[in-house]
Design an enzyme around this catalytic site. Sequence first.
Site, PDB file in Angstrom:
ATOM      1  N   ARG A 101      -1.212  -2.083  -6.691  1.00  0.00           N
ATOM      2  CA  ARG A 101      -1.667  -3.159  -5.803  1.00  0.00           C
ATOM      3  C   ARG A 101      -2.704  -4.034  -6.513  1.00  0.00           C
ATOM      4  NH1 ARG A 101      -1.541  -4.664  -0.501  1.00  0.00           N
ATOM      5  NH2 ARG A 101      -3.486  -5.141   0.577  1.00  0.00           N
ATOM      6  N   HIS A 138      -2.543   2.682  -5.765  1.00  0.00           N
ATOM      7  CA  HIS A 138      -3.347   1.493  -5.493  1.00  0.00           C
ATOM      8  C   HIS A 138      -3.551   0.654  -6.749  1.00  0.00           C
ATOM      9  CE1 HIS A 138      -5.493  -0.573  -2.297  1.00  0.00           C
ATOM     10  NE2 HIS A 138      -6.386  -0.946  -3.199  1.00  0.00           N
ATOM     11  N   ARG A 167       0.844  -1.193   0.000  1.00  0.00           N
ATOM     12  CA  ARG A 167       0.000   0.000   0.000  1.00  0.00           C
ATOM     13  C   ARG A 167       0.882   1.247   0.000  1.00  0.00           C
ATOM     14  NH1 ARG A 167      -2.082  -3.586   3.934  1.00  0.00           N
ATOM     15  NH2 ARG A 167      -4.213  -4.332   3.489  1.00  0.00           N
ATOM     16  N   TYR A 180     -10.370  -8.485  -5.747  1.00  0.00           N
ATOM     17  CA  TYR A 180      -9.355  -8.054  -6.692  1.00  0.00           C
ATOM     18  C   TYR A 180      -9.317  -8.947  -7.936  1.00  0.00           C
ATOM     19  CZ  TYR A 180      -7.246  -4.719  -3.458  1.00  0.00           C
ATOM     20  OH  TYR A 180      -7.017  -3.643  -2.644  1.00  0.00           O
ATOM     21  N   LYS A 192      -2.079  -2.939   7.926  1.00  0.00           N
ATOM     22  CA  LYS A 192      -3.262  -2.540   8.676  1.00  0.00           C
ATOM     23  C   LYS A 192      -3.427  -3.413   9.911  1.00  0.00           C
ATOM     24  CE  LYS A 192      -5.998  -0.523   4.931  1.00  0.00           C
ATOM     25  NZ  LYS A 192      -7.279  -0.583   4.199  1.00  0.00           N
TER      26      LYS A 192
END
Length: 218
Positions: free
Chosen positions: A161, A158, A61, A193, A87
């Site tokens: 990612r 992003h 990230r 994703y 996170k």
Amino acid sequence: MIDRAERIASVENVGGTRPQKGRHIAPGELAALMAACEDDPTPAGRRDAALIALAWSTGLRRDELSGLTLEVWHPLAEDPYLTVKGKGDKSRDAYVYNGSHAALIDWLQLRGSDPGRVFCQVTKAGNILPRKAIGGEALRLVLEKRRAAAAVAPLTWHDFRRTFAGNLLDNGQDLATVQKLMGHANPATTAGYDRRGEETRRKAIKTLHVPYRGRQIK
């Protein structure tokens, strides 16, 4: 036919209410971005090449890239890696190979061994400030600068990612492995994703075989 790796922009989110934002970054676009960085002879050119290389090959990230410190880099391991705090204060290892490894080493040789951020600020005069982190807005400007120089369509950190996940899935990696590499707590998040289309599903079905020889006509 849409390339299988181009999956994120068209997939619905986990709640199924609206399309997920973002896009896939093609290999040619990555090459153009890297070339734009390499054409810049200043320290910022080397830094940005390493940033983009890691974003592509690790799926970190934006805040994870910004937060990396020199202490989390393990260059002497059999497989060099970075310990990433994601996170929920959860840690994972991000392995660094081939071109990404070379780009990171080139930058760190220039940056030096002073404690501080891996990706730090570089002044207009070319001075490297290890203890000065690059914030989110500065990273956005870095990417916009390199994107414009490379003549690449608009993109975000992003999107790297998203592309990381898509490429791994296209290469046959299972969802659980991709989930761990991305630092997702919930596999449903990783599944969001996956935007492989109907072509991928058709090919998947073709791998299943029924041992039917047919009726013998007498």
